[in-house]
Write an enzyme that holds these catalytic residues in place. Structure first.
Site, PDB file in Angstrom:
ATOM      1  N   ARG A 122      -2.265  -5.961  -7.852  1.00 40.62           N
ATOM      2  CA  ARG A 122      -1.150  -6.876  -7.612  1.00 40.62           C
ATOM      3  C   ARG A 122      -1.025  -7.877  -8.742  1.00 40.62           C
ATOM      4  O   ARG A 122       0.063  -8.219  -9.159  1.00 40.62           O
ATOM      5  CB  ARG A 122      -1.355  -7.642  -6.300  1.00 40.62           C
ATOM      6  CG  ARG A 122      -1.296  -6.777  -5.079  1.00 40.62           C
ATOM      7  CD  ARG A 122      -1.752  -7.538  -3.889  1.00 40.62           C
ATOM      8  NE  ARG A 122      -3.153  -7.917  -4.119  1.00 40.62           N
ATOM      9  CZ  ARG A 122      -4.002  -8.250  -3.190  1.00 40.62           C
ATOM     10  NH1 ARG A 122      -3.622  -8.286  -1.954  1.00 40.62           N
ATOM     11  NH2 ARG A 122      -5.240  -8.561  -3.478  1.00 40.62           N
ATOM     12  N   SER A 167      -3.131  -7.666   2.912  1.00 45.82           N
ATOM     13  CA  SER A 167      -3.384  -7.534   4.349  1.00 45.82           C
ATOM     14  C   SER A 167      -3.827  -8.866   4.946  1.00 45.82           C
ATOM     15  O   SER A 167      -3.413  -9.233   6.044  1.00 45.82           O
ATOM     16  CB  SER A 167      -4.457  -6.476   4.605  1.00 45.82           C
ATOM     17  OG  SER A 167      -4.023  -5.212   4.199  1.00 45.82           O
ATOM     18  N   LYS A 217     -17.914  -6.139   7.035  1.00 46.09           N
ATOM     19  CA  LYS A 217     -16.681  -6.856   7.361  1.00 46.09           C
ATOM     20  C   LYS A 217     -16.373  -6.713   8.836  1.00 46.09           C
ATOM     21  O   LYS A 217     -16.829  -5.788   9.499  1.00 46.09           O
ATOM     22  CB  LYS A 217     -15.510  -6.308   6.536  1.00 46.09           C
ATOM     23  CG  LYS A 217     -15.573  -6.666   5.065  1.00 46.09           C
ATOM     24  CD  LYS A 217     -14.274  -6.296   4.379  1.00 46.09           C
ATOM     25  CE  LYS A 217     -14.286  -6.760   2.938  1.00 46.09           C
ATOM     26  NZ  LYS A 217     -13.013  -6.478   2.278  1.00 46.09           N
ATOM     27  N   HIS A 248       0.837  -1.203   0.000  1.00 41.62           N
ATOM     28  CA  HIS A 248       0.000   0.000   0.000  1.00 41.62           C
ATOM     29  C   HIS A 248       0.873   1.255   0.000  1.00 41.62           C
ATOM     30  O   HIS A 248       0.619   2.205  -0.748  1.00 41.62           O
ATOM     31  CB  HIS A 248      -0.894   0.056   1.253  1.00 41.62           C
ATOM     32  CG  HIS A 248      -1.938  -0.995   1.325  1.00 41.62           C
ATOM     33  ND1 HIS A 248      -2.111  -1.787   2.444  1.00 41.62           N
ATOM     34  CD2 HIS A 248      -2.882  -1.389   0.436  1.00 41.62           C
ATOM     35  CE1 HIS A 248      -3.117  -2.618   2.234  1.00 41.62           C
ATOM     36  NE2 HIS A 248      -3.595  -2.402   1.022  1.00 41.62           N
TER      37      HIS A 248
END
Length: 157
Positions: free
Chosen positions: A90, A128, A41, A17
């Site tokens: 990514r 993460s 979440k 990040h």
């Protein structure tokens, strides 16, 4: 003034990040790193803690502002006079979802562009979720996340 928004959950912020933040900050007069408040979440860290981690990690990048938001990203961008949304990628697997979101955001507000930035090769595998899982099982995450996050992560897991 060119204002960009780099959104994410940042639970926790990783060096991947930070790579995107540092590079994107060079493209804009102001870069807003926006932490998503997602009630669907169950994050490991509170929004306040994630904001704190980002503020500490980005303190040397003068044109970066840290904020949080809920609701539609496109509305947050408009409210903050941003003309661009930055999305980090990514791998190809990230692209399909982010492409759909970019098209929806363009439909909602065609004046705000989305740009995709590839993370540096050394962080292309990093997420993460992966960092949390490695830490949970006692693995070493040094060099993958900022030191301020590393100390807190091991306390949490």
């Amino acid at each position: 003034m060119k204002i960009g928004v780099y959104p994410g959950s940042f639970d926790p912020v990783t060096n991947g990040h930070l790579d995107i933040i540092e590079r994107a900050s060079k493209l804009f007069d102001k870069l807003i790193v926006a932490v998503l408040i997602n009630s669907n979440k169950s994050p490991l860290f509170s929004v306040e803690k994630r904001l704190e981690f980002l503020k500490e990690s980005c303190k040397n990048i003068k044109n970066v502002e840290i904020a949080s938001f809920d609701g539609l990203l496109i509305e947050f961008a408009k409210k903050n006079n941003a003309n661009t949304i930055i999305k980090g990628l990514r791998a190809v697997s990230d692209f399909e979802y982010e492409f759909q979101m970019a098209l929806m955001n363009r439909k909602l507000n065609p004046e705000i562009e989305t740009i995709f930035m590839m993370t540096s090769n050394k962080y292309s595998y990093l997420s993460s979720s992966l960092v949390k899982e490695v830490a949970k099982f006692g693995g070493c995450v040094k060099g993958l996340i900022p030191e301020v996050v590393e100390r807190e992560l091991y306390k949490k897991v």
